[in-house]
Design a protein around this motif. Structure first.
Motif, PDB file in Angstrom:
ATOM      1  N   GLY A   3      41.486  53.457  51.903  1.00 14.80           N
ATOM      2  CA  GLY A   3      42.444  54.163  51.057  1.00 14.80           C
ATOM      3  C   GLY A   3      42.563  55.634  51.346  1.00 14.80           C
ATOM      4  O   GLY A   3      41.987  56.118  52.298  1.00 14.80           O
ATOM      5  N   PRO A   4      43.336  56.323  50.558  1.00 13.17           N
ATOM      6  CA  PRO A   4      43.899  55.827  49.309  1.00 13.17           C
ATOM      7  C   PRO A   4      45.105  54.900  49.485  1.00 13.17           C
ATOM      8  O   PRO A   4      45.472  54.202  48.563  1.00 13.17           O
ATOM      9  N   TRP A   5      45.715  54.890  50.693  1.00 13.97           N
ATOM     10  CA  TRP A   5      46.863  54.009  50.917  1.00 13.97           C
ATOM     11  C   TRP A   5      46.694  53.249  52.212  1.00 13.97           C
ATOM     12  O   TRP A   5      46.144  53.747  53.188  1.00 13.97           O
ATOM     13  N   ARG A   6      47.235  52.030  52.188  1.00 12.40           N
ATOM     14  CA  ARG A   6      47.173  51.157  53.353  1.00 12.40           C
ATOM     15  C   ARG A   6      48.452  50.345  53.419  1.00 12.40           C
ATOM     16  O   ARG A   6      49.033  50.010  52.387  1.00 12.40           O
ATOM     17  N   LEU A   7      48.889  50.007  54.618  1.00 16.31           N
ATOM     18  CA  LEU A   7      50.024  49.104  54.772  1.00 16.31           C
ATOM     19  C   LEU A   7      49.520  47.675  54.752  1.00 16.31           C
ATOM     20  O   LEU A   7      48.456  47.384  55.301  1.00 16.31           O
ATOM     21  N   GLN A  25      58.109  41.671  53.737  1.00 13.52           N
ATOM     22  CA  GLN A  25      57.756  42.703  52.776  1.00 13.52           C
ATOM     23  C   GLN A  25      56.582  43.493  53.337  1.00 13.52           C
ATOM     24  O   GLN A  25      55.520  42.952  53.614  1.00 13.52           O
ATOM     25  N   VAL A  26      56.820  44.785  53.535  1.00 15.22           N
ATOM     26  CA  VAL A  26      55.773  45.674  54.009  1.00 15.22           C
ATOM     27  C   VAL A  26      55.460  46.607  52.848  1.00 15.22           C
ATOM     28  O   VAL A  26      56.306  47.386  52.407  1.00 15.22           O
ATOM     29  N   LEU A  27      54.241  46.495  52.343  1.00 12.83           N
ATOM     30  CA  LEU A  27      53.848  47.281  51.174  1.00 12.83           C
ATOM     31  C   LEU A  27      52.910  48.412  51.547  1.00 12.83           C
ATOM     32  O   LEU A  27      52.018  48.250  52.383  1.00 12.83           O
ATOM     33  N   LEU A  28      53.119  49.544  50.899  1.00 16.63           N
ATOM     34  CA  LEU A  28      52.183  50.660  50.933  1.00 16.63           C
ATOM     35  C   LEU A  28      51.320  50.458  49.695  1.00 16.63           C
ATOM     36  O   LEU A  28      51.766  50.698  48.575  1.00 16.63           O
ATOM     37  N   VAL A  29      50.106  49.946  49.901  1.00 17.89           N
ATOM     38  CA  VAL A  29      49.281  49.545  48.764  1.00 17.89           C
ATOM     39  C   VAL A  29      48.215  50.587  48.436  1.00 17.89           C
ATOM     40  O   VAL A  29      47.785  51.360  49.298  1.00 17.89           O
ATOM     41  N   ASP A  30      47.825  50.568  47.165  1.00 21.48           N
ATOM     42  CA  ASP A  30      46.742  51.439  46.709  1.00 21.48           C
ATOM     43  C   ASP A  30      45.687  50.658  45.916  1.00 21.48           C
ATOM     44  O   ASP A  30      44.693  51.221  45.485  1.00 21.48           O
ATOM     45  N   ARG A  31      45.916  49.340  45.748  1.00 24.88           N
ATOM     46  CA  ARG A  31      44.972  48.515  44.993  1.00 24.88           C
ATOM     47  C   ARG A  31      44.779  47.175  45.698  1.00 24.88           C
ATOM     48  O   ARG A  31      45.713  46.619  46.264  1.00 24.88           O
ATOM     49  N   MET A  32      43.538  46.679  45.622  1.00 23.35           N
ATOM     50  CA  MET A  32      43.208  45.369  46.168  1.00 23.35           C
ATOM     51  C   MET A  32      42.359  44.644  45.128  1.00 23.35           C
ATOM     52  O   MET A  32      41.371  45.200  44.628  1.00 23.35           O
ATOM     53  N   ASN A  33      42.788  43.431  44.786  1.00 19.35           N
ATOM     54  CA  ASN A  33      42.093  42.621  43.762  1.00 19.35           C
ATOM     55  C   ASN A  33      41.885  43.405  42.469  1.00 19.35           C
ATOM     56  O   ASN A  33      40.828  43.347  41.845  1.00 19.35           O
ATOM     57  N   GLY A  34      42.911  44.179  42.085  1.00 25.22           N
ATOM     58  CA  GLY A  34      42.885  44.902  40.818  1.00 25.22           C
ATOM     59  C   GLY A  34      42.130  46.216  40.821  1.00 25.22           C
ATOM     60  O   GLY A  34      42.057  46.884  39.791  1.00 25.22           O
ATOM     61  N   PRO A  90      39.687  37.597  55.092  1.00 28.83           N
ATOM     62  CA  PRO A  90      39.748  36.886  53.809  1.00 28.83           C
ATOM     63  C   PRO A  90      40.959  37.361  52.994  1.00 28.83           C
ATOM     64  O   PRO A  90      41.316  38.534  53.033  1.00 28.83           O
ATOM     65  N   GLY A  91      41.599  36.453  52.309  1.00 20.66           N
ATOM     66  CA  GLY A  91      42.769  36.788  51.515  1.00 20.66           C
ATOM     67  C   GLY A  91      42.421  37.641  50.304  1.00 20.66           C
ATOM     68  O   GLY A  91      41.300  37.598  49.800  1.00 20.66           O
ATOM     69  N   ALA A  92      43.398  38.434  49.870  1.00 18.76           N
ATOM     70  CA  ALA A  92      43.215  39.293  48.703  1.00 18.76           C
ATOM     71  C   ALA A  92      44.564  39.529  48.050  1.00 18.76           C
ATOM     72  O   ALA A  92      45.611  39.312  48.653  1.00 18.76           O
ATOM     73  N   LEU A  93      44.536  39.989  46.812  1.00 17.58           N
ATOM     74  CA  LEU A  93      45.741  40.352  46.091  1.00 17.58           C
ATOM     75  C   LEU A  93      45.914  41.861  46.224  1.00 17.58           C
ATOM     76  O   LEU A  93      45.053  42.633  45.807  1.00 17.58           O
ATOM     77  N   TYR A  94      47.020  42.269  46.832  1.00 22.08           N
ATOM     78  CA  TYR A  94      47.308  43.684  47.051  1.00 22.08           C
ATOM     79  C   TYR A  94      48.435  44.124  46.135  1.00 22.08           C
ATOM     80  O   TYR A  94      49.363  43.363  45.868  1.00 22.08           O
ATOM     81  N   GLU A  95      48.367  45.386  45.686  1.00 21.18           N
ATOM     82  CA  GLU A  95      49.399  45.959  44.825  1.00 21.18           C
ATOM     83  C   GLU A  95      49.850  47.289  45.409  1.00 21.18           C
ATOM     84  O   GLU A  95      49.029  48.093  45.846  1.00 21.18           O
ATOM     85  N   PRO A  97      59.025  51.161  41.973  1.00 24.29           N
ATOM     86  CA  PRO A  97      58.713  49.794  41.537  1.00 24.29           C
ATOM     87  C   PRO A  97      57.489  49.247  42.268  1.00 24.29           C
ATOM     88  O   PRO A  97      57.341  49.440  43.473  1.00 24.29           O
ATOM     89  N   ARG A  98      56.605  48.569  41.532  1.00 26.60           N
ATOM     90  CA  ARG A  98      55.373  48.024  42.094  1.00 26.60           C
ATOM     91  C   ARG A  98      55.553  46.541  42.414  1.00 26.60           C
ATOM     92  O   ARG A  98      56.290  45.832  41.736  1.00 26.60           O
ATOM     93  N   HIS A  99      54.839  46.107  43.450  1.00 21.08           N
ATOM     94  CA  HIS A  99      54.879  44.705  43.883  1.00 21.08           C
ATOM     95  C   HIS A  99      53.459  44.231  44.145  1.00 21.08           C
ATOM     96  O   HIS A  99      52.569  45.031  44.427  1.00 21.08           O
ATOM     97  N   GLU A 100      53.288  42.921  44.090  1.00 27.26           N
ATOM     98  CA  GLU A 100      52.013  42.297  44.427  1.00 27.26           C
ATOM     99  C   GLU A 100      52.247  41.271  45.514  1.00 27.26           C
ATOM    100  O   GLU A 100      53.300  40.629  45.560  1.00 27.26           O
ATOM    101  N   VAL A 101      51.260  41.119  46.382  1.00 26.71           N
ATOM    102  CA  VAL A 101      51.330  40.105  47.424  1.00 26.71           C
ATOM    103  C   VAL A 101      49.907  39.646  47.739  1.00 26.71           C
ATOM    104  O   VAL A 101      48.972  40.440  47.724  1.00 26.71           O
ATOM    105  N   THR A 102      49.783  38.341  47.973  1.00 25.74           N
ATOM    106  CA  THR A 102      48.503  37.801  48.425  1.00 25.74           C
ATOM    107  C   THR A 102      48.613  37.650  49.935  1.00 25.74           C
ATOM    108  O   THR A 102      49.561  37.034  50.435  1.00 25.74           O
ATOM    109  N   ALA A 103      47.669  38.237  50.649  1.00 24.99           N
ATOM    110  CA  ALA A 103      47.726  38.234  52.108  1.00 24.99           C
ATOM    111  C   ALA A 103      46.323  38.306  52.682  1.00 24.99           C
ATOM    112  O   ALA A 103      45.375  38.693  52.000  1.00 24.99           O
ATOM    113  N   SER A 104      46.225  37.947  53.988  1.00 24.20           N
ATOM    114  CA  SER A 104      44.904  37.968  54.618  1.00 24.20           C
ATOM    115  C   SER A 104      44.837  38.857  55.850  1.00 24.20           C
ATOM    116  O   SER A 104      43.805  39.436  56.126  1.00 24.20           O
ATOM    117  N   GLY A 105      45.899  38.948  56.647  1.00 22.20           N
ATOM    118  CA  GLY A 105      45.860  39.759  57.862  1.00 22.20           C
ATOM    119  C   GLY A 105      44.777  39.334  58.820  1.00 22.20           C
ATOM    120  O   GLY A 105      44.227  40.141  59.554  1.00 22.20           O
TER     121      GLY A 105
END
Length: 167
Positions: free
Chosen positions: A136-140, A119-128, A61-66, A50-58
């Protein structure tokens, strides 16, 4: 003069090769340590979760991560979550390692929704768009953390380890 030209060509070639994106289809993440089923997962394996999206900055600058929830990735290796995390399992940590050796640790319980909402996501996309070669290809992504110090980039290994008290 000739050496300078050769050096310039070598430098340009190195920069070009390191700038090439690491395609997620070719990369993998090893999940091991104290897990029932050590495995190596690929982009195809992660695409089935299952995929999730989160807006975060760390801290930047903030971004939408998937991406996918890290607990779902751990479950692929047979790591049990929820009410099974008690007693000695409360001393288990999850170490996430990057290609360059950078590491970050999370208590197993802090990742589990039975303990908290983090929520800790293993993401592969940022801002679409797919993550670039620098991350990448993956980031927490740990959305609620003020600093991005545990936002490990270029992940290659995830290990579950039990912390032992000093002798």
């Amino acid at each position: 003069m000739q050496r300078a030209i050769v050096r310039s060509i070598a430098t340009a070639a190195t920069l070009w090769l390191t700038a090439m994106p690491v395609r997620a289809q070719e990369a993998s993440i090893t999940i091991g340590g104290e897990v029932p089923n050590p495995i190596t997962v690929t982009a195809k394996d992660l695409a089935a979760l299952p995929r999730h999206e989160v807006t975060a900055s760390g801290g930047g600058p903030g971004a939408l991560y998937e991406g996918v929830d890290l607990t779902e990735v751990l479950k692929l290796a047979g790591v049990l979550m929820g009410h099974t995390i008690r007693g000695p399992r409360l001393a288990q940590v999850v170490m996430v390692e990057a290609r360059d050796g950078y590491q970050a640790v999370f208590a197993l319980a802090e990742l589990d929704s039975a303990f908290r909402e983090k929520q800790v996501l293993l993401v592969d996309r940022m801002n679409g768009k797919p993550l670039g070669p620098a991350t990448g290809p993956w980031r927490l992504v740990v959305a609620e953390e003020k600093r991005g110090a545990r936002w490990v980039r270029q992940i290659t290994r995830i290990s579950v380890v039990t912390v032992k008290p000093p002798s």
